[in-house]
Scaffold this motif. Structure first.
Motif: not given
Ligand code: NAP
Ligand code: MN
Length: 275
Positions: A185-197, A202-212, A241-246
């Motif tokens: 039970x988790x959500x995953x944040x994934x970047x779409x073409x982040x600018x990194x220099x 940004x972190x660069x990798x995707x992030x798995x966020x727990x339900x809470x 703003x946009x809020x995301x939760x399970x």
């Protein structure tokens, strides 16, 4: 003699994609279900049968998202085996047999709830089965990402996708995100073409966020943004703003002997036969 009460008859809705193969399967199902004494109705069904692909199941989910808690879905795929589809087009009789034996068993997966808060105080909510993707229409999107009240990073790039576990094999995977087993039970944040220099980070990798943990994305420019919720896209121009939760509800599938293991589906879809 025991008589079947009228109310015991299962109400079934059929939804089919518009192609000859799916329509033929739908016709066959319709007559065989009638013959087997099921009630066929699009109104307040107990079971929704979607005929087509995973995309069709997404449409079926959105059509019945207001009655999620008392409806179960089942998918018939008219191509290869899908992620939300347990039956193939030649397995109509098997599905009918399973529906006759069915005692209400279900398999449930988490879904995503978003709240889009506008600058004027209005709020739009939506639920997604796969993911929600935000992109700025005109230029590079700049947005602050907060995870569980931690101001995590300032993102610059094309956009951000937040996906459910079952959505992890869809757009999220194309973005380099991980495949998540749907019982996590988790959500995953994934970047779409982040600018990194040297300036932007940004972190660069995707992030798995727990339900809470709540995820909040705050776009930095008062501009037009597209928000894609599964297979539908909306455009807004004064997002605060946009809020995301399970979500507090889950999507229920008809538990059936044909519900193949998740890892078999992943293998079937992306790897194929191993020597
Ligand atoms: P589509 O563009 O017609 O199809 C996208 C593809 O994704 C189809 O092959 C579909 O399978 C497959 N798919 C859908 N849900 C999936 C899941 N949970 N796991 C693995 N594959 C999945 O659009 P659509 O059919 O209306 O579906 C909308 C979805 O497309 C969005 O939710 C998003 O995830 C995905 N999408 C992906 C990309 C990308 O990968 N670059 C870009 C935009 C959207 P079927 O053929 O069985 O329908
Ligand atoms: Mn599709």
């Amino acid at each position: 003699m025991i008589q079947m009460k009228i109310t015991d008859r299962k109400k079934i809705a059929l939804l089919s994609s518009r192609n000859p193969k799916s329509e033929a399967v739908s016709k066959e199902l319709w007559s065989k279900l009638k013959e087997a004494n099921f009630i066929l109705t699009p109104k307040n069904p107990d079971v929704v049968i979607s005929i087509g692909g995973d995309g069709m199941l997404l449409s079926a989910f959105h059509k019945y998202e207001s009655i999620l808690d008392h409806v179960r879905f089942v998918g018939i795929h008219t191509g290869h085996l899908g992620f939300y589809t347990d039956y193939r087009d030649f397995e109509v009789d098997k599905l009918i047999e399973n529906l006759k034996l069915d005692k209400g068993a279900k398999v449930s997966y988490p879904i995503l709830n978003i709240k889009v808060k506008m600058m004027d105080g209005r709020q739009v909510t939506a639920r997604a089965l796969n993911e929600v993707t935000i992109k700025r229409l005109s230029r590079t999107m700049v947005a602050d990402i907060h995870i569980n009240h931690v101001p995590f990073e300032r993102f610059r790039g094309d956009g951000i996708s937040v996906s459910t576990p079952t959505g992890s094999t869809a757009y999220n995977k194309s973005l380099g995100g991980a495949v998540l087993h749907p019982t996590i039970e988790a959500l995953q944040i994934a970047e779409v073409a982040s600018l990194n220099n040297r300036v932007y980070r940004t972190l660069g990798s995707s992030i798995v966020v727990p339900k809470k943990d709540k995820i909040v994305i705050e776009p930095k420019h008062d501009d037009r943004y597209s928000i894609s919720v599964d297979n539908r896209t909306f455009v807004y121009d004064n997002i605060d703003r946009i809020e995301y939760q399970l979500d507090s509800s889950k999507i229920n599938f008809l538990a059936s002997p044909s519900h193949t293991s998740f890892w078999n589906r992943v293998k079937d879809a992306f790897i194929g036969e191993v020597e």
